[in-house]
Design a protein around this motif. Structure first.
Motif, short mmCIF file in Angstrom:
data_model
loop_
_atom_site.label_atom_id
_atom_site.label_comp_id
_atom_site.label_asym_id
_atom_site.label_seq_id
_atom_site.Cartn_x
_atom_site.Cartn_y
_atom_site.Cartn_z
N ASP A 27 0.83 -1.21 0.00
CA ASP A 27 0.00 0.00 0.00
C ASP A 27 0.86 1.26 0.00
O ASP A 27 1.71 1.46 0.88
N GLY A 28 0.65 2.11 -1.00
CA GLY A 28 1.34 3.39 -1.08
C GLY A 28 2.73 3.32 -1.69
O GLY A 28 3.36 4.37 -1.88
N ARG A 29 3.24 2.12 -1.98
CA ARG A 29 4.57 2.00 -2.55
C ARG A 29 4.51 2.09 -4.07
O ARG A 29 3.62 1.54 -4.69
N HIS A 30 5.51 2.75 -4.62
CA HIS A 30 5.58 2.88 -6.07
C HIS A 30 6.24 1.67 -6.67
O HIS A 30 7.24 1.16 -6.15
N GLY A 31 5.68 1.17 -7.77
CA GLY A 31 6.23 0.01 -8.43
C GLY A 31 6.32 0.20 -9.93
O GLY A 31 5.52 0.92 -10.53
N MET A 32 7.32 -0.45 -10.52
CA MET A 32 7.46 -0.45 -11.98
C MET A 32 7.53 -1.90 -12.43
O MET A 32 8.21 -2.72 -11.81
N GLU B 43 -2.16 -3.16 -7.81
CA GLU B 43 -2.89 -1.90 -7.62
C GLU B 43 -4.05 -2.10 -6.64
O GLU B 43 -4.39 -1.19 -5.88
N HIS B 44 -4.63 -3.28 -6.63
CA HIS B 44 -5.71 -3.57 -5.69
C HIS B 44 -5.20 -3.50 -4.25
O HIS B 44 -5.94 -3.12 -3.34
N GLN B 45 -3.93 -3.84 -4.05
CA GLN B 45 -3.34 -3.77 -2.71
C GLN B 45 -2.84 -2.37 -2.38
O GLN B 45 -2.28 -2.14 -1.31
N GLY B 46 -3.05 -1.42 -3.28
CA GLY B 46 -2.69 -0.03 -3.00
C GLY B 46 -1.36 0.41 -3.57
O GLY B 46 -0.94 1.54 -3.32
N ALA B 47 -0.67 -0.44 -4.34
CA ALA B 47 0.58 -0.04 -4.95
C ALA B 47 0.33 0.98 -6.06
O ALA B 47 -0.69 0.92 -6.75
#
Length: 219
Positions: free
Chosen positions: A113-118, A141-145
């Motif tokens: 949640d809230g972490r940026h991912g590529m 994205e469902h987990q907030g990423a």
């Protein structure tokens, strides 16, 4: 002067493939080197570090969350952002990474949640594993990423490498540019809350909105 992520930016990088000579492993290692050259602190991991059994509600009730998922949780919490290079299996993501995400979703608070991912992919096919990345975005994205919009898919990957680097200078430049842009965004989100708020709004989730997260539960 080129913008460089600060040395304080910590990035977790790993391949979603288990195979030792995986093309996605090579792409993940390249991403780690590019990120380090850009000034980030990189934790290069392996799916073997996050080994978990198939998700089983009875198993969770009996034994708790397995060590592999706990290890991913720990390393996510120690990082500001993450990069995953994933193969495409039958036009979707590998079951191993989905199963790992399902186990990790059992933690509170959500470590994604809230972490940026590529998301990256490498494939011998002409589409470069891109279809698998669209599938992988969904649970993350469902987990907030906050998944970066520009995903990088390396097609004909078995011919794209020269040693450990991309043979085509133009392709390498595009890869480096995309990754550095992602790192700059992650750094801005870390240090400047106003930028983070605008990014969340851009993704369509109002800041402070209650998260509606659904994860595995006994059926």
């Amino acid at each position: 002067m080129e913008n460089r992520p600060s040395p304080g930016l910590k990035v977790l990088v790993f391949s979603a493939s288990l195979r030792r000579e995986s093309l996605n492993g090579k792409l993940a290692a390249l991403a780690a080197r590019v990120a380090e050259r850009a000034g980030a602190s990189v934790d290069l991991a392996s799916m073997h570090d996050f080994d978990v059994p198939l998700y089983d509600g009875d198993g969770e009730a009996r034994d708790g969350i397995p060590p592999g998922a706990r290890e991913l949780q720990r390393r996510l919490l120690e990082s500001d952002a993450f990069v995953i290079s994933s193969p495409e299996y039958n036009a979707s993501m590998p079951g191993t990474i989905k199963n790992l995400i399902d186990w990790t979703s059992r933690f509170r608070p959500q470590p994604f949640d809230g972490r940026h991912g590529m998301l990256l992919s490498a494939s011998p096919s002409l589409v470069g594993g891109n279809r698998g990345l669209w599938a992988l975005r969904v649970p993350l994205e469902h987990q907030g990423a906050r998944i970066y919009p520009d995903m990088f898919s390396l097609s004909m990957a078995h011919k794209a490498f020269e040693g450990d680097e991309l043979a085509d200078p133009a392709l390498h430049a595009r890869f480096e540019k995309s990754l550095k842009a992602f790192l700059s965004l992650a750094e801005a989100a870390k240090h400047y809350p106003c930028i983070k708020r605008e990014w969340v709004e851009f993704l369509g989730e109002p800041p402070g909105a209650a998260a509606d997260r659904v994860d595995p539960a006994p059926d």
